[in-house]
Scaffold this active site. Structure first.
Site, PDB file in Angstrom:
ATOM      1  N   GLY A   2       9.633  25.788 -32.006  1.00  0.00           N
ATOM      2  CA  GLY A   2       8.632  26.330 -31.106  1.00  0.00           C
ATOM      3  C   GLY A   2       8.677  25.771 -29.696  1.00  0.00           C
ATOM      4  O   GLY A   2       7.805  26.069 -28.878  1.00  0.00           O
ATOM      5  N   LYS A  59       4.684  32.323 -40.458  1.00  0.00           N
ATOM      6  CA  LYS A  59       3.681  31.259 -40.399  1.00  0.00           C
ATOM      7  C   LYS A  59       2.274  31.883 -40.466  1.00  0.00           C
ATOM      8  O   LYS A  59       2.074  32.868 -41.177  1.00  0.00           O
ATOM      9  CB  LYS A  59       3.893  30.396 -39.153  1.00  0.00           C
ATOM     10  CG  LYS A  59       5.326  29.868 -39.044  1.00  0.00           C
ATOM     11  CD  LYS A  59       5.512  28.903 -37.907  1.00  0.00           C
ATOM     12  CE  LYS A  59       6.956  28.433 -37.852  1.00  0.00           C
ATOM     13  NZ  LYS A  59       7.168  27.405 -36.804  1.00  0.00           N
ATOM     14  N   HIS A  96       8.651  22.707 -45.334  1.00  0.00           N
ATOM     15  CA  HIS A  96       8.732  23.008 -43.903  1.00  0.00           C
ATOM     16  C   HIS A  96       8.075  21.872 -43.125  1.00  0.00           C
ATOM     17  O   HIS A  96       7.106  21.264 -43.579  1.00  0.00           O
ATOM     18  CB  HIS A  96       8.028  24.341 -43.606  1.00  0.00           C
ATOM     19  CG  HIS A  96       8.243  24.837 -42.218  1.00  0.00           C
ATOM     20  ND1 HIS A  96       7.548  24.342 -41.139  1.00  0.00           N
ATOM     21  CD2 HIS A  96       9.095  25.780 -41.726  1.00  0.00           C
ATOM     22  CE1 HIS A  96       7.949  24.958 -40.043  1.00  0.00           C
ATOM     23  NE2 HIS A  96       8.892  25.832 -40.370  1.00  0.00           N
ATOM     24  N   GLU A 136      16.071  22.087 -39.875  1.00  0.00           N
ATOM     25  CA  GLU A 136      15.214  22.459 -38.755  1.00  0.00           C
ATOM     26  C   GLU A 136      14.810  21.201 -38.005  1.00  0.00           C
ATOM     27  O   GLU A 136      13.889  20.496 -38.415  1.00  0.00           O
ATOM     28  CB  GLU A 136      13.977  23.226 -39.245  1.00  0.00           C
ATOM     29  CG  GLU A 136      13.336  22.668 -40.508  1.00  0.00           C
ATOM     30  CD  GLU A 136      11.920  23.150 -40.708  1.00  0.00           C
ATOM     31  OE1 GLU A 136      11.598  24.236 -40.223  1.00  0.00           O
ATOM     32  OE2 GLU A 136      11.138  22.415 -41.330  1.00  0.00           O
ATOM     33  N   GLU A 179       6.073  21.687 -40.760  1.00  0.00           N
ATOM     34  CA  GLU A 179       4.632  21.806 -40.537  1.00  0.00           C
ATOM     35  C   GLU A 179       3.853  21.437 -41.790  1.00  0.00           C
ATOM     36  O   GLU A 179       2.757  20.866 -41.706  1.00  0.00           O
ATOM     37  CB  GLU A 179       4.299  23.219 -40.056  1.00  0.00           C
ATOM     38  CG  GLU A 179       4.822  23.474 -38.649  1.00  0.00           C
ATOM     39  CD  GLU A 179       5.064  24.932 -38.326  1.00  0.00           C
ATOM     40  OE1 GLU A 179       5.570  25.187 -37.222  1.00  0.00           O
ATOM     41  OE2 GLU A 179       4.777  25.807 -39.168  1.00  0.00           O
ATOM     42  N   ASN A 205      10.065  33.655 -40.809  1.00  0.00           N
ATOM     43  CA  ASN A 205       8.890  32.897 -41.220  1.00  0.00           C
ATOM     44  C   ASN A 205       7.766  33.214 -40.243  1.00  0.00           C
ATOM     45  O   ASN A 205       7.762  32.730 -39.115  1.00  0.00           O
ATOM     46  CB  ASN A 205       9.193  31.398 -41.225  1.00  0.00           C
ATOM     47  CG  ASN A 205       7.970  30.563 -41.579  1.00  0.00           C
ATOM     48  OD1 ASN A 205       6.999  31.072 -42.142  1.00  0.00           O
ATOM     49  ND2 ASN A 205       8.014  29.281 -41.250  1.00  0.00           N
ATOM     50  N   SER A 253      13.834  27.324 -32.802  1.00  0.00           N
ATOM     51  CA  SER A 253      13.974  28.126 -31.571  1.00  0.00           C
ATOM     52  C   SER A 253      15.196  29.050 -31.626  1.00  0.00           C
ATOM     53  O   SER A 253      15.919  29.210 -30.641  1.00  0.00           O
ATOM     54  CB  SER A 253      14.027  27.213 -30.339  1.00  0.00           C
ATOM     55  OG  SER A 253      12.805  26.526 -30.171  1.00  0.00           O
TER      56      SER A 253
END
Length: 251
Positions: A171, A13, A94, A165, A96, A11, A211
């Site tokens: 991250g 992003k 996701h 996730e 985000e 991904n 991560s």
């Protein structure tokens, strides 16, 4: 027990450009993997990626789809458009998208249906944030996300994937331990069985994201309920992502 071929997804992003596209194509074109490999670049690079990789085994996917099939929705891209362009899968929900753009379980349900209607594989992303983890409600959060999104969906387990996730790990460099990840994945499979039936639960692939890198990939993938990986930052280095894919093949 159903055979679940591993799936590893990159991904990108809102990252990358022609340079990353070219290095990724150069790294993967002509390579064979037993593992299913997918790359989700920004929309604007999807068609280029599809053209360059049209004779390869790599799946090209989208990072999102619209909940609308068509109409006056400026800036949106439908599941049908992604499928007709040659896309094979799409990320849905996701963290985000949930945090920054107001994605809800209800909108995720609509998007999963939109994807399934055109034979585009939805990758439903679920996970808890740090506050929910510290409050001890991780399993409650995950069950609600699964039940409200998939409870009324009509499909078989091999038609979609679930990606766990943990938001606190994305991250941050703080991946869940392999044992903790396996325990949560086993819980997810158990809840999928209660919601959709045991046959469905045994066939659906459950991926881990948060991560992920070449150093922890093997320990994560050795667990029986971890069927693949959703890779973020590490996928922006083509060679690093290649190493993760090789680890998946070796498992």
């Amino acid at each position: 027990m159903a055979e679940r071929n591993p799936l590893v997804i990159a991904n990108w992003k809102l990252n990358g450009g022609i340079d990353l596209l070219c290095t990724s194509v150069a790294a993967f074109i002509g390579k064979h993997f037993e593992t299913d490999i997918a790359i989700c670049p920004p929309y604007i690079y999807m068609r280029d990626m599809l053209n360059f990789l049209q004779h390869s085994e790599i799946i090209v996917g989208s990072q999102n789809i619209s909940k609308y099939a068509s109409g006056a929705y400026t800036g949106e891209t439908s599941a049908k458009m992604v499928k007709q362009a040659g896309g094979g899968l799409c990320l849905i929900g996701h963290s985000e998208r949930r945090q920054m753009f107001g994605e809800s379980n209800a909108s995720c349900q609509i998007k999963v249906n939109q994807a399934l209607e055109v034979n585009l594989m939805p990758i439903l992303c679920i996970g808890e944030n740090l506050q929910q983890r510290d409050a001890g409600v991780t399993k409650d959060v995950l069950f609600k996300q699964l039940e409200e999104t998939l409870g009324e969906i009509e499909c078989s387990g091999e038609q979609l994937c679930v990606a766990y996730e943990p938001v606190w790990a994305i991250g941050t460099g703080k991946a869940a331990s392999p044992d903790d990840a396996q325990n949560i994945h086993a819980y997810i499979r158990c809840q999928l069985a209660s919601i959709k039936g045991e046959d469905f639960a045994e066939k659906v692939r459950i991926l881990y994201g948060g991560s992920v890198n070449k150093d922890n990939a093997a320990d994560l993938l050795k667990n029986k309920d971890i069927d693949g990986l959703l890779v973020g930052g590490a996928s922006l280095d083509a060679e690093h992502f290649m190493q993760i894919c090789k680890v998946a093949d070796a498992n």
